[in-house]
Design an enzyme around this catalytic site. Structure first.
Site, PDB file in Angstrom:
ATOM      1  N   PHE A  20      30.637  -4.831  12.641  1.00  0.00           N
ATOM      2  CA  PHE A  20      30.078  -4.476  13.864  1.00  0.00           C
ATOM      3  C   PHE A  20      28.639  -4.871  13.901  1.00  0.00           C
ATOM      4  CE2 PHE A  20      28.187  -2.243  17.269  1.00  0.00           C
ATOM      5  CZ  PHE A  20      29.154  -2.576  18.146  1.00  0.00           C
ATOM      6  N   ASP A  63      21.837  -6.159   8.698  1.00  0.00           N
ATOM      7  CA  ASP A  63      21.771  -5.441   9.885  1.00  0.00           C
ATOM      8  C   ASP A  63      21.674  -3.991   9.469  1.00  0.00           C
ATOM      9  OD1 ASP A  63      22.633  -3.894  12.032  1.00  0.00           O
ATOM     10  OD2 ASP A  63      24.136  -5.397  12.783  1.00  0.00           O
ATOM     11  N   LYS A 111      18.297   1.097  17.352  1.00  0.00           N
ATOM     12  CA  LYS A 111      18.584   2.458  17.188  1.00  0.00           C
ATOM     13  C   LYS A 111      17.450   3.650  17.123  1.00  0.00           C
ATOM     14  CE  LYS A 111      23.490   2.058  17.402  1.00  0.00           C
ATOM     15  NZ  LYS A 111      24.422   1.185  16.510  1.00  0.00           N
TER      16      LYS A 111
HETATM   17  C1  LIG Z   1      25.059  -0.079  17.235  1.00  0.00           C
HETATM   18  C2  LIG Z   1      24.877  -1.416  16.473  1.00  0.00           C
HETATM   19  C3  LIG Z   1      24.406  -2.568  16.789  1.00  0.00           C
HETATM   20  C4  LIG Z   1      24.383  -2.804  18.199  1.00  0.00           C
HETATM   21  O1  LIG Z   1      23.151  -2.200  18.950  1.00  0.00           O
HETATM   22  P1  LIG Z   1      23.339  -1.714  20.376  1.00  0.00           P
HETATM   23  O2  LIG Z   1      21.915  -1.191  20.629  1.00  0.00           O
HETATM   24  O3  LIG Z   1      24.391  -1.107  20.789  1.00  0.00           O
HETATM   25  O4  LIG Z   1      23.242  -3.397  20.948  1.00  0.00           O
HETATM   26  C5  LIG Z   1      24.349  -3.664  15.916  1.00  0.00           C
HETATM   27  N1  LIG Z   1      24.902  -3.311  14.528  1.00  0.00           N
HETATM   28  C6  LIG Z   1      25.066  -2.204  14.143  1.00  0.00           C
HETATM   29  C7  LIG Z   1      25.441  -1.964  12.602  1.00  0.00           C
HETATM   30  C8  LIG Z   1      25.300  -1.154  14.822  1.00  0.00           C
HETATM   31  O5  LIG Z   1      25.560   0.076  14.197  1.00  0.00           O
END
Ligand SMILES: *Cc1c(COP(=O)(O)O)cnc(C)c1O
Length: 408
Positions: free
Chosen positions: A150, A235, A264
């Site tokens: 994700f 990520d 985040k």
């Molecule tokens: C939440 C998340 C994203 C995307 O972030 P957004 O601010 O919702 O675009 C990408 N990678 C990971 C691992 C995430 O948990």
């Protein structure tokens, strides 16, 4: 007009949910609670009922709701200047970039807003490095990604998802990505070609259901990447800033990636703030006009970002997360719940997988909500427990008592 308070509140809640259903696209399935106020690990609905937030906006609230230092920074900056665009300099942009680089032990950063934008930025950074430095033929660059990944919701990103629902009806997609199984080092070795420029990976797959690779996976993957001149793109949008008990989840294995992607909690639960952090060799390749964002690095975001990082460091949130996470997980395991297949996680990123024969996780989340705990299922079978990292032992015990009732 005389209406009883509970009825009025209840009616108001129902009315607001109905308005939402009517006027908003149905791209989420929220629990039926309307939150009106929040502080620390707690939120209150419109009737004044208190809940513990055990989702933390998917780990965007590591510092807790409305942390006083972060809110003060937001207000102070709001009274000075909120937006300049990058056409001009602002007072806090440089200092924030420096703080972020020093925290990550890196040389340069590129600020964006949402996590998905930062992932897109990392993809562009890696491709530019691939063409300029590794000398891959134009338009041939390949990035390796993992099943159940994700990384966000843009068309390029969902294009390399292995989740049918994320892709369905959204094509055509961007080429240049190769999908391999997560936690499979042989597959990584085999997938690398002379045109491979990056390996984009989550150190723990949060959205997939807190999926943990075996110990040593990231370290070995980093070695394979180095040997093949492939950038390791980590990520850490969900796992970063203390969530898993270290500043970055990669720290558990002593891994320093080529590019960190963060978001985040960088915005302290207040604003969307995201970034790619790396070395001069990669991020130094950008020239004016190559890439941009109107709001990326705006003064308000920089003020909030600086305060958010200060809180994480000064309040030792990674250490707290390790300590409370260990406690929480051992207490969850000790429940020996007949409903639970597995309790897994690191720090305060914890997944409780419900046995398939006991049904899905959603009804458990609804029962938890009735008892004052907001948790959300991820991928049908898993309840995610990821409270703000500022959670106290007493608050954790309060939650565990209620979780025990639901899982008994
Ligand atoms: C939440 C998340 C994203 C995307 O972030 P957004 O601010 O919702 O675009 C990408 N990678 C990971 C691992 C995430 O948990």
């Amino acid at each position: 007009m005389t209406t009883s308070k509970t009825t009025a509140g209840g009616t108001e809640t129902a009315r607001l949910i109905e308005t939402t259903e009517t006027f908003s696209a149905h791209n989420y399935h929220p629990l039926p609670v309307v939150i009106g106020k929040a502080e620390g690990v707690w939120v209150w609905d419109l009737e004044g009922k208190r809940y513990m937030d055990m989702l933390s906006a998917y780990s965007a609230l590591n510092q807790g709701h409305r942390h006083p230092r972060i809110v003060a920074a937001l207000k102070e900056q709001a009274d000075k200047v909120t937006l300049t665009s990058r056409a001009f300099h602002n007072e806090l942009f440089g200092p924030f970039c420096e703080k972020l680089c020093r925290l990550a032990g890196m040389e340069m950063t590129l600020l964006m807003n949402s996590g998905a934008e930062a992932v897109e930025t990392a993809i562009k950074t890696a491709r530019k490095w691939g063409y300029k430095v590794k000398k891959v033929p134009q338009d041939k660059a390949e990035i390796i990604v993992c099943t159940n990944n994700f990384h966000g919701r843009t068309t390029t990103i969902v294009g390399f998802s292995s989740e049918d629902q994320y892709r369905e009806d959204f094509g055509p997609f961007t080429p240049g990505f190769r999908l391999i199984p997560y936690d499979d080092l042989d597959a990584l070795k085999k997938a690398i070609t002379p045109n491979t420029i990056g390996f984009l990976v989550e150190p723990i797959q949060g959205e997939a259901g807190i999926m943990m690779p075996r110990d040593g996976y990231l370290k070995a993957a980093a070695d394979i990447c180095r040997q093949n001149r492939v950038l390791l793109i980590d990520d850490e949008i969900q796992t970063g800033f203390g969530r898993t008990g270290r500043m970055f989840c990669a720290d558990h294995e002593g891994v320093k990636p080529d590019l960190y992607i963060v978001g985040k909690a960088l915005g302290g639960g207040v604003l969307p703030v995201s970034a790619v952090i790396g070395r001069r060799e990669t991020l130094g390749l950008f020239r004016p006009g190559d890439h941009g964002s109107t709001f990326g690095g705006n003064p308000l975001a920089c003020a909030v970002g600086i305060a958010s990082l200060d809180v994480i460091v000064d309040e030792r949130l990674p250490e707290k997360s390790a300590e409370m996470g260990g406690y929480f997980m051992s207490r969850l395991r000790a429940l020996n719940s007949p409903h639970v297949r597995e309790v897994r996680g690191k720090g305060l990123l914890i997944g409780v997988e419900i046995k398939a024969e006991r049904g899905k996780a959603r009804p458990y989340c609804e029962k938890l909500m009735d008892l004052g705990i907001l948790a959300k299922e991820t991928h049908d079978q898993v309840i995610r427990f990821a409270p703000p990292l500022v959670i106290s032992r007493a608050d954790a015990d309060w939650a565990l008592e209620r979780i025990a009732k639901v899982l008994a």
